[in-house]
Structures are given as C-alpha cells and as structure tokens.
Design a protein around this motif. Structure first.
Motif, short mmCIF file in Angstrom:
data_model
loop_
_atom_site.label_atom_id
_atom_site.label_comp_id
_atom_site.label_asym_id
_atom_site.label_seq_id
_atom_site.Cartn_x
_atom_site.Cartn_y
_atom_site.Cartn_z
N ASP A 10 1.07 -1.42 0.37
CA ASP A 10 -0.21 0.16 -0.22
C ASP A 10 1.04 1.05 -0.18
OD1 ASP A 10 -1.90 2.03 0.54
OD2 ASP A 10 -2.67 1.38 2.41
N ARG A 32 0.22 3.92 0.31
CA ARG A 32 -0.33 5.15 1.44
C ARG A 32 0.34 5.47 2.21
NH1 ARG A 32 -6.04 3.73 -1.40
NH2 ARG A 32 -4.99 1.60 -1.24
N ASP A 33 0.86 4.29 2.55
CA ASP A 33 1.35 3.72 3.60
C ASP A 33 3.13 4.02 3.43
OD1 ASP A 33 2.82 2.11 5.73
OD2 ASP A 33 1.20 1.51 6.72
N ASP A 51 3.06 9.15 -7.63
CA ASP A 51 3.89 9.72 -6.03
C ASP A 51 5.11 9.05 -5.41
OD1 ASP A 51 1.93 11.38 -6.71
OD2 ASP A 51 0.79 10.95 -4.68
N CYS A 52 4.77 7.38 -5.11
CA CYS A 52 6.07 6.56 -4.91
C CYS A 52 7.31 6.43 -5.98
CB CYS A 52 4.93 5.29 -5.23
SG CYS A 52 5.96 4.23 -3.72
N SER A 82 -1.04 7.32 -6.33
CA SER A 82 -0.54 6.50 -4.93
C SER A 82 1.05 6.46 -5.44
CB SER A 82 -0.77 6.08 -3.79
OG SER A 82 -2.10 7.12 -3.41
N TYR A 83 0.77 5.10 -6.17
CA TYR A 83 2.25 4.54 -6.80
C TYR A 83 2.72 5.40 -7.66
CZ TYR A 83 1.45 -0.55 -5.19
OH TYR A 83 1.16 -0.63 -4.53
N ALA A 132 5.61 2.40 1.54
CA ALA A 132 5.78 3.40 0.15
C ALA A 132 7.74 3.44 0.21
CB ALA A 132 5.47 4.52 0.57
N GLU A 165 -6.93 6.62 -7.48
CA GLU A 165 -6.31 6.60 -6.42
C GLU A 165 -5.39 6.15 -6.13
OE1 GLU A 165 -7.46 5.73 -1.54
OE2 GLU A 165 -8.68 6.44 -2.72
#
Length: 126
Positions: free
Chosen positions: A17, A19-20, A60-61, A57-58, A24, A53
C-alpha cells in the motif's frame, strides 16, 4: 520461456500500500537496491475511483508506467482510463491471456479501441 538479451525483467513483489509511508519507503528501497523502475500493475475492471487513487499513490511513490492485466476479461474499462488519467502514468503493456507467463502486448490506441468495441463502448463502471 527464455528472456531475450536486453529485454526487461519484471519482478513481481508482494502487494504493498503506497499510501502507508513505511510500505512506500520499502517499495522505493527495493527499486533502488535492484536498480529497477517501478511499474504499477492493475487488473482491468477495477472501480474507477479506487483505480485512480491507487495509480496516483504509486506514481507519487515512483512508478513510471501502468501495466493492465485481465484486459481480455474486463467489460468495463473506466478503471483503466481513470488510473491513467489521474496519475499521468503511460499505459505501456496489457495482459490479455490467462497468465503472466503468456506475455504482455503493447497497450496501443488500437488495442484500446478494439477492447471498447468488444465491450459495447462501456468505459464507466455502471
């Protein structure tokens, strides 16, 4: 199946995840250690909001592209479109067979058009 010299290698990791923050960081560390680029692999047919979503998030990672699986089975492609649009990740490859070992095909405008024709033009998850 044997990989051709110079062909990319896909390393399937455990689900994470992004978002964690700790997960990340673990993804970024794995990519860095392996000298790899992150690619988000999403199954077609996901809820568009959820897919978007996750893709953001990915991205951004550190993910640099989007690979779509189960494209041959999905009738609603809103999740694919939403994920690519929200994250700005290019759709690069598609899985259209029963397993990853069957290989991937280039995700082209023609492939998307063909899938939309077969699904009756449904893009949204309705």
């Amino acid at each position: 199946m044997q990989r051709s010299e110079g062909a990319p290698v896909l390393i399937d990791t455990a689900g994470a995840d992004p978002r964690d923050p700790s997960q990340a960081e673990e993804l970024r560390g794995l990519a860095s250690t392996a000298g790899a680029n992150l690619a988000l692999v999403l199954p077609a047919g996901l809820d568009p909001a959820e897919a978007a979503e996750l893709a953001v998030s990915y991205a951004d990672c550190g993910a640099i592209c989007l690979i779509v699986t189960r494209l041959d089975l999905a009738r609603r492609l809103g999740g694919v479109i939403a994920a690519a649009a929200a994250s700005h990740l290019p759709l690069t490859e598609a899985g259209i067979g029963p397993g990853a070992a069957d290989g991937l095909v280039a995700f082209t405008p023609a492939l998307l058009a063909e899938r939309l024709r077969r699904s009756g033009g449904r893009i949204h998850a309705s």
